[in-house]
Design an enzyme around this catalytic site. Structure first.
Site, PDB file in Angstrom:
ATOM      1  N   TYR A   1     -50.096 -12.740  14.427  1.00 31.44           N
ATOM      2  CA  TYR A   1     -49.331 -14.111  14.049  1.00 31.44           C
ATOM      3  C   TYR A   1     -50.051 -15.074  13.681  1.00 31.44           C
ATOM      4  CZ  TYR A   1     -45.153 -17.165  13.708  1.00 31.44           C
ATOM      5  OH  TYR A   1     -44.263 -18.060  13.542  1.00 31.44           O
TER       6      TYR A   1
ATOM      7  N   LYS B   1     -50.863 -16.991  10.149  1.00 30.09           N
ATOM      8  CA  LYS B   1     -50.430 -18.322   9.910  1.00 30.09           C
ATOM      9  C   LYS B   1     -51.628 -19.416   9.587  1.00 30.09           C
ATOM     10  CE  LYS B   1     -45.921 -17.864  10.304  1.00 30.09           C
ATOM     11  NZ  LYS B   1     -45.145 -17.894   9.029  1.00 30.09           N
TER      12      LYS B   1
HETATM   13  P1  NAI Z   1     -36.149 -15.397  11.738  1.00 32.74           P
HETATM   14  O1  NAI Z   1     -36.292 -14.330  12.315  1.00 32.74           O
HETATM   15  O2  NAI Z   1     -34.653 -15.902  12.444  1.00 32.74           O
HETATM   16  O3  NAI Z   1     -35.623 -15.464  10.016  1.00 32.74           O
HETATM   17  C1  NAI Z   1     -36.651 -14.592   9.133  1.00 32.74           C
HETATM   18  C2  NAI Z   1     -36.034 -14.385   8.081  1.00 32.74           C
HETATM   19  O4  NAI Z   1     -37.000 -13.517   7.148  1.00 32.74           O
HETATM   20  C3  NAI Z   1     -34.883 -13.093   8.405  1.00 32.74           C
HETATM   21  O5  NAI Z   1     -33.622 -13.220   7.668  1.00 32.74           O
HETATM   22  C4  NAI Z   1     -35.650 -11.864   8.092  1.00 32.74           C
HETATM   23  O6  NAI Z   1     -34.601 -10.812   7.279  1.00 32.74           O
HETATM   24  C5  NAI Z   1     -36.616 -12.315   6.789  1.00 32.74           C
HETATM   25  N1  NAI Z   1     -37.576 -11.296   6.634  1.00 32.74           N
HETATM   26  C6  NAI Z   1     -38.215 -10.655   7.689  1.00 32.74           C
HETATM   27  N2  NAI Z   1     -39.152  -9.861   7.030  1.00 32.74           N
HETATM   28  C7  NAI Z   1     -38.980  -9.968   5.633  1.00 32.74           C
HETATM   29  C8  NAI Z   1     -39.528  -9.365   4.550  1.00 32.74           C
HETATM   30  N3  NAI Z   1     -40.520  -8.429   4.593  1.00 32.74           N
HETATM   31  N4  NAI Z   1     -39.092  -9.580   3.374  1.00 32.74           N
HETATM   32  C9  NAI Z   1     -38.087 -10.836   3.065  1.00 32.74           C
HETATM   33  N5  NAI Z   1     -37.632 -11.148   4.156  1.00 32.74           N
HETATM   34  C10 NAI Z   1     -37.918 -11.041   5.606  1.00 32.74           C
HETATM   35  O7  NAI Z   1     -37.197 -16.420  11.662  1.00 32.74           O
HETATM   36  P2  NAI Z   1     -37.069 -18.293  11.605  1.00 32.74           P
HETATM   37  O8  NAI Z   1     -37.266 -18.649  13.253  1.00 32.74           O
HETATM   38  O9  NAI Z   1     -35.887 -18.730  10.797  1.00 32.74           O
HETATM   39  O10 NAI Z   1     -38.616 -18.384  11.087  1.00 32.74           O
HETATM   40  C11 NAI Z   1     -38.714 -18.474   9.595  1.00 32.74           C
HETATM   41  C12 NAI Z   1     -40.125 -18.806   9.534  1.00 32.74           C
HETATM   42  O11 NAI Z   1     -40.538 -19.924  10.145  1.00 32.74           O
HETATM   43  C13 NAI Z   1     -41.512 -17.657   9.617  1.00 32.74           C
HETATM   44  O12 NAI Z   1     -42.423 -17.810   8.729  1.00 32.74           O
HETATM   45  C14 NAI Z   1     -41.600 -18.094  10.859  1.00 32.74           C
HETATM   46  O13 NAI Z   1     -43.034 -17.539  11.162  1.00 32.74           O
HETATM   47  C15 NAI Z   1     -41.820 -19.617  10.975  1.00 32.74           C
HETATM   48  N6  NAI Z   1     -41.856 -20.374  12.199  1.00 32.74           N
HETATM   49  C16 NAI Z   1     -40.859 -20.265  13.162  1.00 32.74           C
HETATM   50  C17 NAI Z   1     -40.814 -20.797  14.259  1.00 32.74           C
HETATM   51  C18 NAI Z   1     -39.828 -20.746  15.282  1.00 32.74           C
HETATM   52  O14 NAI Z   1     -40.037 -21.370  16.241  1.00 32.74           O
HETATM   53  N7  NAI Z   1     -38.714 -19.879  14.984  1.00 32.74           N
HETATM   54  C19 NAI Z   1     -42.297 -21.344  14.622  1.00 32.74           C
HETATM   55  C20 NAI Z   1     -43.038 -21.856  13.649  1.00 32.74           C
HETATM   56  C21 NAI Z   1     -42.850 -21.066  12.330  1.00 32.74           C
END
Ligand code: NAI
Length: 246
Positions: A154, A158
């Site tokens: 991961y 990033k």
């Molecule tokens: P989440 O898991 O709640 O939502 C991610 C969404 O992406 C889901 O709706 C999922 O179906 C979709 N997804 C997964 N694989 C996919 C694919 N191959 N093609 C299309 N859609 C896909 O995650 P969250 O927390 O909302 O994170 C969103 C972004 O923010 C991610 O890139 C994550 O790495 C990043 N992020 C999140 C942090 C956190 O603390 N939650 C911190 C830093 C970055």
């Protein structure tokens, strides 16, 4: 409203940060394409957005597939007329200490988080370059800057996304396309709710602002970078982490 007449395409917008970003663009007047691996979740968000009085499309996409990414872009242009803003938000984790991490754990995370952003940017940038306008915003992470035990795949994805952001910024600047990244700290979503309560408490103790971030905190940064107020900012990484890394 600052985004009236604009079209925003958000990947992974079925829930969490992506959903919040999609709703905020809609609240500011943009038409929004909601793309996600889970079509039902995308449809729910698109329905919420249409109820706000702007246009919205729900699209099923696996960003790790170049064919899917291209179709997502084509469908957005057909349905909403153009693409002004792309937010590469789709991301996954498969955490394990390195000695236990399988090749498949590595490949899977890299192909969604890093190759996925490349696929979508390549497809959307063609459309933006013709229009001589675009905003690409990549959702990176604090751990792409700091590293994190248990997240070799991961954190590398990033950190790679930050390199991709700077190259995109350089390659497309002459077409008035900016590309920036947002590096959230620990945000209260399903991704972090999966952590044990003890780890969440230990994490919070390391955050000067003494709380996990919200999806709204991240969405505000994305909206700013997509706005006209940020038209001279490109290749930047905006940390939104409560002071956890500075
Ligand atoms: P989440 O898991 O709640 O939502 C991610 C969404 O992406 C889901 O709706 C999922 O179906 C979709 N997804 C997964 N694989 C996919 C694919 N191959 N093609 C299309 N859609 C896909 O995650 P969250 O927390 O909302 O994170 C969103 C972004 O923010 C991610 O890139 C994550 O790495 C990043 N992020 C999140 C942090 C956190 O603390 N939650 C911190 C830093 C970055």
């Amino acid at each position: 409203m600052s985004f009236a007449g604009r079209v925003a395409l958000i990947t992974g917008a079925g829930r969490g940060i992506g959903r919040e970003v999609a709703l905020k663009f809609a609240a500011e007047g943009a038409d929004v394409a909601v793309a996600d691996l889970t079509l039902e979740a995308a449809e729910d968000v698109a329905a919420e957005i249409r109820a706000m009085g702007v246009k919205s499309l729900a699209l099923k996409v696996d960003v790790s597939s170049p064919e899917d990414a291209l179709k997502m872009v084509t469908d957005t242009v057909e349905g909403l007329g153009k693409i002004d803003i792309l937010v590469n938000n789709a991301g996954i984790t498969k955490d394990k200490l390195m000695l236990r991490m399988e090749e498949s754990d590595w490949d899977c995370v890299m192909s969604v988080n890093l190759k996925g952003a490349f696929n979508c940017t390549k497809a959307a940038a063609r459309v933006m370059a013709k229009a001589r306008y675009g905003r690409v915003i990549n959702i990176a992470s604090i751990v792409g800057l700091t590293g994190n035990a248990g997240q070799a795949n991961y954190s590398a994805s990033k950190a790679g996304l930050i390199g991709l952001t700077k190259t995109t910024a350089r390659e497309f600047a002459s077409r008035s396309i900016t590309c920036n990244a947002v590096a959230p700290g620990f945000i209260d979503t399903a991704m972090t709710q999966a952590m044990p309560e003890k780890s969440r408490q230990a994490l919070t103790a390391q955050i000067p602002l003494a709380r996990l971030g919200s999806s709204d905190d991240v969405a505000e940064g994305v909206i700013f970078l997509a706005s006209d107020k940020a038209s001279y900012i490109t290749g930047h990484v905006l940390s939104i982490n409560g002071g956890m890394y500075m």
